[in-house]
Design a protein around this motif. Structure first.
Motif, PDB file in Angstrom:
ATOM      1  N   ASN A 139       0.813  -1.225   0.000  1.00 48.22           N
ATOM      2  CA  ASN A 139       0.000   0.000   0.000  1.00 48.22           C
ATOM      3  C   ASN A 139       0.845   1.273   0.000  1.00 48.22           C
ATOM      4  O   ASN A 139       0.408   2.320   0.427  1.00 48.22           O
ATOM      5  CB  ASN A 139      -1.006   0.003   1.165  1.00 48.22           C
ATOM      6  N   VAL A 151      -7.595   0.465  -1.194  1.00 48.93           N
ATOM      7  CA  VAL A 151      -7.838   1.885  -1.505  1.00 48.93           C
ATOM      8  C   VAL A 151      -6.661   2.516  -2.252  1.00 48.93           C
ATOM      9  O   VAL A 151      -6.713   3.691  -2.595  1.00 48.93           O
ATOM     10  CB  VAL A 151      -8.143   2.701  -0.227  1.00 48.93           C
ATOM     11  N   VAL A 195      -6.715   6.313  -3.571  1.00 51.28           N
ATOM     12  CA  VAL A 195      -5.852   7.298  -2.889  1.00 51.28           C
ATOM     13  C   VAL A 195      -4.864   7.886  -3.887  1.00 51.28           C
ATOM     14  O   VAL A 195      -4.627   9.105  -3.913  1.00 51.28           O
ATOM     15  CB  VAL A 195      -5.116   6.637  -1.707  1.00 51.28           C
ATOM     16  N   SER A 196      -4.304   7.048  -4.707  1.00 53.24           N
ATOM     17  CA  SER A 196      -3.309   7.513  -5.660  1.00 53.24           C
ATOM     18  C   SER A 196      -3.921   8.526  -6.640  1.00 53.24           C
ATOM     19  O   SER A 196      -3.296   9.526  -6.988  1.00 53.24           O
ATOM     20  CB  SER A 196      -2.709   6.286  -6.350  1.00 53.24           C
ATOM     21  N   GLN A 239      -6.502  10.469  -5.955  1.00 50.03           N
ATOM     22  CA  GLN A 239      -6.793  11.696  -5.184  1.00 50.03           C
ATOM     23  C   GLN A 239      -5.526  12.527  -4.958  1.00 50.03           C
ATOM     24  O   GLN A 239      -5.548  13.757  -5.070  1.00 50.03           O
ATOM     25  CB  GLN A 239      -7.413  11.325  -3.838  1.00 50.03           C
ATOM     26  N   ALA A 288      -1.015   4.096   2.150  1.00 51.89           N
ATOM     27  CA  ALA A 288      -2.479   4.055   2.161  1.00 51.89           C
ATOM     28  C   ALA A 288      -2.938   3.122   3.275  1.00 51.89           C
ATOM     29  O   ALA A 288      -2.197   2.221   3.660  1.00 51.89           O
ATOM     30  CB  ALA A 288      -2.990   3.560   0.810  1.00 51.89           C
ATOM     31  N   VAL A 345      -5.413  14.429   2.285  1.00 51.82           N
ATOM     32  CA  VAL A 345      -5.991  13.459   1.335  1.00 51.82           C
ATOM     33  C   VAL A 345      -6.059  12.075   1.963  1.00 51.82           C
ATOM     34  O   VAL A 345      -7.062  11.368   1.879  1.00 51.82           O
ATOM     35  CB  VAL A 345      -5.167  13.422   0.019  1.00 51.82           C
ATOM     36  N   VAL A 346      -4.968  11.659   2.602  1.00 49.38           N
ATOM     37  CA  VAL A 346      -4.941  10.319   3.196  1.00 49.38           C
ATOM     38  C   VAL A 346      -5.710  10.299   4.528  1.00 49.38           C
ATOM     39  O   VAL A 346      -6.199   9.249   4.937  1.00 49.38           O
ATOM     40  CB  VAL A 346      -3.483   9.845   3.449  1.00 49.38           C
TER      41      VAL A 346
END
Lengths: 394, 255
Positions: free
Chosen positions: A59, A228, A232-233, A235, A223, A90-91
């Motif tokens: 992750n 996810v 996440v990447s 975003q 992440a 973001v995370v």
């Protein structure tokens, strides 16, 4: 004449000239062994890198400037430490993001010195990259905030500078600045004979001051779980794109890294195998050459066989089978040497090697094909000999 | 049984193109060899007897004329058919024996049967019988290099006969042998001819050897100069044809 009769006749002929047969095979043996070993090393390298990248955790996302997989000059980062908060939002976890700025520098400790990679890092590094400490402690948030001159050594760098002595509390000099060693990272091992522990970590703020920059080379983001990672990447990418509309960014996941490495290794292996394959081709030319000599030497025998009732295709088969036997026996020997060589390399050298099941199969098929290809010309020549002329030859 | 003659040559010619020049090695040769005959083809070197030998052995095709071997028109056969005809109808004995030095006597003798597609066990059985017929039953596993010249030529004779051909073609069979071994080889050839009925055609320039044949065909300048079969239809052995006095046969010459 039946097929296996031609086989027996050909085998007898090869046995009659053992040394020459072996020398003729040598080209094929070397070629096949080289191909098998190269393919094994390629496969071994891929396995090793995959296991190393997987060790980072599936992750992990690397945020770097520039577009991954695109040609062109590397992009100089315009990211700064201020961007870290953006990514953390973001995370949704401030401890899941770590910044990095790297540079190759000479490091000294008394009389000892070494050239090493200096990483500007922050307190979140051990968690994000899953790097435990062997000794002492890692950089703290305060170290970073106050630009302290403290350093954490990779295990190999520590050994180079301090040998068996405990480095914690000792002084090192990087780029004319003195640092106090506060910890040593746990050993990671080697990859392709290159140590992964040849490094020094200092607070990223200190690194920026020494290098006279305020940029950050990359952010590493962990992440919450592997499901996810793609979301996440995306975003992370979108957030940075909003802040720097005219700069390309890439959020690279482990899967992508594996893909890229796989492609590079695959290409490298193909190129090397092709070069090794050339020696197989040269071996084929050698077989062709010796078969021509053999046809000439045995002109009288060919004439006799024809007088006794051998047809053109009987003689052709005899010499073709002989050529194919030369290359396939050579191929089998080459495969044996290649497989044993791969196993020995893997065990006794820094090069990883894993024998792919298909490489001996393909190597055998190719050596048989080489025999047919390079054997046809001499065999046709033998088959077409005029028995009257052949019998008269001395 | 109206079987075609073993060999039937009618006006056989063979010429070679040597660049601009045409060499006429045979200029119209006619004769017939019947089953069980024992004939010697004689003539000086360059007379065309080697060319004739190659034609009779189906190793070559005539330029014109008709040559039938075992009833088959040699000129009309493909290479593969010629190979088969050689294998089945003709046994060769060469001056230099032409044995495969790597192979045992047994394997050498079995070779023609290999190209006939005879199974291995039967090949060995028949080759052994053929070697016994030439008194080499004790030498089956020996290689040619371990044998005397006389023994090697006997192996070659066994090889020529193993396929039970109609015609045995012997090209200077005693040329590489001393007189004692030469006599032995000739005795074996005569015995085989008498017992098995194979037609023996000897090519030789040795007058003594030729004299032992019942029929002499003398070739000169590409033509048959003398054929004692026509002069002596009874095919009685001719004492000494080399010693002249046979000018009467000149009438046999074909222009």
């Amino acid at each position: 004449m039946k097929g296996w009769e031609a086989f027996r006749v050909a085998l007898d002929a090869l046995r009659a000239n053992r040394l020459r047969s072996l020398l003729t095979m040598l080209g094929v043996i070397i070629g096949v062994a080289a191909v098998v070993v190269v393919v094994s090393i390629g496969a071994g390298a891929r396995e090793q890198i995959e296991s190393q990248v997987e060790g980072l955790g599936s992750n992990l996302i690397l945020v770097v400037p520039g577009e991954a997989g695109q040609r062109g000059a590397p992009t100089v980062s315009r990211m700064t430490l201020a961007d870290e908060q953006l990514l953390e939002r973001v995370v949704g976890d401030p401890a899941a993001v770590t910044a990095r700025l790297s540079s190759g520098e000479r490091i000294r400790a008394g009389a000892a010195s070494a050239f090493t990679t200096v990483h500007g890092a922050d307190a979140d590094m051990p968690r994000v990259f899953d790097r435990p400490l062997a000794d002492g402690s890692y950089l703290t948030a305060t170290d970073v905030d106050t630009r302290r001159r403290v350093a954490v050594l990779g295990s190999r760098t520590a050994e180079q500078l301090f040998a068996d002595a405990d480095p914690v509390g000792r002084q090192v000099t990087v780029g004319g600045t003195r640092f106090r060693v506060i910890g040593v990272l746990a050993e990671q091992g080697e990859s392709f004979g290159v140590s992964q522990d040849d490094e020094v970590h200092i607070p990223i703020t200190t690194a920026q001051r020494i290098l006279g920059v305020d940029r950050v080379d990359a952010f590493a983001v962990r992440a919450p779980n592997s499901e996810v990672v793609p979301a996440v990447s995306r975003q992370l990418h979108a957030a940075l794109k909003e802040r720097y509309p005219d700069q390309p960014f890439s959020a690279i996941t482990q899967t992508q890294i594996l893909g890229v490495i796989g492609n590079i290794l695959g290409l490298l292996t193909s190129v090397l195998a092709a070069i090794a394959g050339i020696s197989l081709l040269v071996g084929g030319v050698g077989v062709s050459n010796i078969m021509l000599v053999s046809v000439r030497e045995r002109t009288k025998e060919i004439g006799l066989r024809k007088a006794l009732g051998a047809r053109q295709r009987d003689v052709l088969a005899q010499f073709l089978v002989e050529a194919v036997l030369l290359t396939t026996i050579g191929g089998v020997l080459g495969i044996l040497i290649g497989v044993v060589g791969s196993v020995l390399l893997d065990r006794f050298s820094p090069l990883p090697a894993a024998v792919e099941w298909w490489s001996p199969v393909v190597a055998f098929a190719v050596s048989a094909a080489v025999g047919v290809f390079f054997g046809v010309f001499p065999a046709r020549r033998a088959g077409r000999l005029d028995p009257v002329v052949a019998l008269r030859t001395e | 049984m109206s079987r075609a003659p073993a060999i039937e040559a009618v006006d056989v010619r063979r010429s070679y193109d040597l660049g601009a020049e045409q060499v006429h090695a045979l200029r119209g040769v006619s004769f017939t060899v019947s089953d069980g005959e024992y004939a010697a083809i004689i003539g000086p070197s360059g007379s065309g007897k080697s060319t004739l030998m190659h034609l009779l052995g189906c190793l070559d095709r005539p330029t014109s004329g008709t040559l039938r071997v075992d009833g088959r028109d040699v000129a009309a056969l493909s290479d593969a058919e010629l190979a088969r005809l050689r294998n089945e109808a003709i046994g060769f004995v060469f001056q230099a024996f032409q044995l495969l030095s790597r192979s045992s006597a047994l394997d050498n003798v079995a070779l023609p049967l290999l190209y006939r597609g005879v199974p291995r066990a039967e090949r060995r059985e028949r080759a052994e019988a053929a070697l016994r017929a030439v008194n080499l039953g004790h030498r089956l596993g020996h290689r040619p290099t371990q044998m005397s010249g006389g023994e090697q030529q006997r192996v070659a004779i066994a090889r020529a006969l193993v396929g039970e051909p109609r015609i045995l073609l012997a090209d200077e069979p005693t040329g590489n042998l001393d007189s004692r071994n030469g006599a032995e080889v000739m005795r074996i050839l005569e015995e085989l001819n008498a017992v098995s009925g194979v037609a023996v055609v000897l090519v030789t320039h040795d007058a003594e050897v030729a004299a032992r044949a019942r029929r002499q065909v003398r070739v000169r300048d590409g033509l048959v100069e003398l054929d004692t079969a026509a002069a002596n239809p009874a095919q009685e052995p001719v004492p000494d044809p080399a010693r002249g006095g046979r000018v009467a046969a000149a009438g046999e010459e074909r222009a």
